[in-house]
Write an enzyme that holds these catalytic residues in place. Structure first.
Site, PDB file in Angstrom:
ATOM      1  N   ASP A   3      39.014 -15.490  -3.132  1.00  0.00           N
ATOM      2  CA  ASP A   3      39.811 -14.668  -2.738  1.00  0.00           C
ATOM      3  C   ASP A   3      40.154 -14.536  -3.956  1.00  0.00           C
ATOM      4  OD1 ASP A   3      41.951 -16.103  -2.866  1.00  0.00           O
ATOM      5  OD2 ASP A   3      42.847 -14.811  -0.602  1.00  0.00           O
ATOM      6  N   SER A   4      40.164 -15.339  -4.849  1.00  0.00           N
ATOM      7  CA  SER A   4      40.814 -15.003  -6.259  1.00  0.00           C
ATOM      8  C   SER A   4      40.461 -13.851  -6.484  1.00  0.00           C
ATOM      9  CB  SER A   4      40.531 -16.147  -6.900  1.00  0.00           C
ATOM     10  OG  SER A   4      39.702 -16.779  -7.154  1.00  0.00           O
TER      11      SER A   4
ATOM     12  N   ASP B  15      35.709 -17.344   1.191  1.00  0.00           N
ATOM     13  CA  ASP B  15      36.819 -17.483   1.649  1.00  0.00           C
ATOM     14  C   ASP B  15      37.495 -16.558   2.898  1.00  0.00           C
ATOM     15  OD1 ASP B  15      39.398 -19.525   0.962  1.00  0.00           O
ATOM     16  OD2 ASP B  15      39.046 -18.022  -1.176  1.00  0.00           O
TER      17      ASP B  15
ATOM     18  N   LYS C 216      36.249 -20.400   4.144  1.00  0.00           N
ATOM     19  CA  LYS C 216      37.484 -21.227   4.005  1.00  0.00           C
ATOM     20  C   LYS C 216      39.109 -20.567   4.444  1.00  0.00           C
ATOM     21  CE  LYS C 216      38.895 -21.812  -0.451  1.00  0.00           C
ATOM     22  NZ  LYS C 216      40.469 -21.399  -0.246  1.00  0.00           N
TER      23      LYS C 216
ATOM     24  N   GLU D 223      43.483 -20.066   3.703  1.00  0.00           N
ATOM     25  CA  GLU D 223      44.892 -21.584   3.600  1.00  0.00           C
ATOM     26  C   GLU D 223      45.422 -21.757   4.709  1.00  0.00           C
ATOM     27  OE1 GLU D 223      46.835 -19.067   0.848  1.00  0.00           O
ATOM     28  OE2 GLU D 223      44.750 -18.686  -0.604  1.00  0.00           O
TER      29      GLU D 223
ATOM     30  N   GLU E 190      45.793 -27.791  -3.641  1.00  0.00           N
ATOM     31  CA  GLU E 190      45.980 -26.829  -5.573  1.00  0.00           C
ATOM     32  C   GLU E 190      47.258 -27.445  -5.877  1.00  0.00           C
ATOM     33  OE1 GLU E 190      44.694 -22.783  -4.960  1.00  0.00           O
ATOM     34  OE2 GLU E 190      45.520 -22.080  -6.549  1.00  0.00           O
TER      35      GLU E 190
HETATM   36  O1  KIV Z   1      40.554 -17.925  -4.193  1.00  0.00           O
HETATM   37  C1  KIV Z   1      40.164 -18.756  -4.784  1.00  0.00           C
HETATM   38  O2  KIV Z   1      39.064 -19.491  -5.910  1.00  0.00           O
HETATM   39  C2  KIV Z   1      40.476 -20.288  -4.466  1.00  0.00           C
HETATM   40  C3  KIV Z   1      39.960 -21.658  -5.503  1.00  0.00           C
HETATM   41  C4  KIV Z   1      41.118 -21.123  -6.503  1.00  0.00           C
HETATM   42  C5  KIV Z   1      40.451 -22.508  -4.535  1.00  0.00           C
HETATM   43  O3  KIV Z   1      41.116 -20.661  -3.616  1.00  0.00           O
END
Ligand code: KIV
Length: 257
Positions: A42-43, A81, A110, A112, A176
């Site tokens: 989600d970055s 994510d 994934k 958090e 992280e």
């Molecule tokens: O969103 C993302 O790219 C991530 C990584 C930084 C692990 O969660």
């Protein structure tokens, strides 16, 4: 459990696990040769859409990018994510995860982790949805950046949480920005692979945001090593194009019909 995930799990204690992010087919195609896991992170809210946080990201945006990213991956495990607020309750989480996996054909999701969503991990496991956890600095839930696990209390809390996430059925966990000794303790205590970002070499594998390590995003905190300077490379190419168009050197006959 998928064959790809079983293979991924076997890498723990054998060799380091290589992971990077991808938001598109073209990048996945390059990563697939080298990576064990590709994360549609989600970055992308920050990197592609210029948002300050990942908080406003829509489920559909993640699905669209995951659909593209998975097309370039053949051997790597592709993990997506789940955006903030898409897994607030177990019921909502299952509905959204099923939609993501059905529409994108990715291998896993994934989330958090915070103190309240262990029940979501358990619900995924019960529904046979492969889930990766994420602890330490979790941008969806933390307001301010901070390295985690620097004192005994934080170390114990992170370790306890990691063990609970493993027990709840996660197949792997992102650490992280966790202090080295704490990352080492967690990695040694878990049977599942830990994937570090800014958490030292004491993890089973490493992940970076691809745009950061390629020098494309302009975001270079201490834990990012710039393996290329694509901003400079692209600038040079565009400058040349700009010049050639202006002086009528492009297109030449060989570029014309
Ligand atoms: O969103 C993302 O790219 C991530 C990584 C930084 C692990 O969660």
């Amino acid at each position: 459990m998928k064959v790809k995930i079983k293979k991924f799990l076997k890498k723990k204690n054998k060799r380091k696990i290589v992971c990077l992010t991808s938001y598109s087919k073209s990048i996945s195609k390059i990563l697939d040769k080298y990576c064990d896991l590709i994360l549609v992170g989600d970055s992308l809210a920050n990197v592609l859409y210029g948002s300050k946080t990942t908080h406003e990201l829509k489920l559909q945006t993640m699905i669209n990018h995951a659909k593209s990213a998975v097309l370039g991956a053949n051997k790597s495990l592709v993990v997506v994510d789940m955006p903030k607020n898409s897994y607030t309750t177990p019921k909502q989480a299952i509905k959204n995860a099923k939609k993501i996996l059905r529409e994108t054909k990715c291998d896993a999701i994934k989330i958090e982790n915070n103190r309240h969503n262990l029940n979501v991990v358990k619900a995924f496991t019960k529904s046979k949805i492969n889930v990766m956890g994420h602890i330490g600095y979790t941008p969806q839930f933390k307001k301010k950046f901070k390295v985690e696990g620097k004192n005994k209390i934080e170390q114990n809390n992170l370790l306890k949480n990691a063990k609970k996430i493993e027990k709840a059925g996660a197949f792997s966990i992102v650490l992280e920005c966790i202090e080295k000794k704490t990352a080492q303790k967690i990695t040694k205590s878990l049977k599942i692979p830990t994937i570090g970002i800014g958490s030292s070499n004491m993890c089973d594998g490493q992940i970076l945001v691809t745009d950061d390590m390629l020098g494309l995003s302009g975001f270079y905190p201490k834990f990012v090593k710039k393996y290329a300077n694509l901003q400079k490379t692209i600038d040079k190419a565009i400058k040349q194009f700009h010049k050639e168009v202006k002086i009528n050197k492009f297109p030449l006959g060989k570029n014309s019909f």
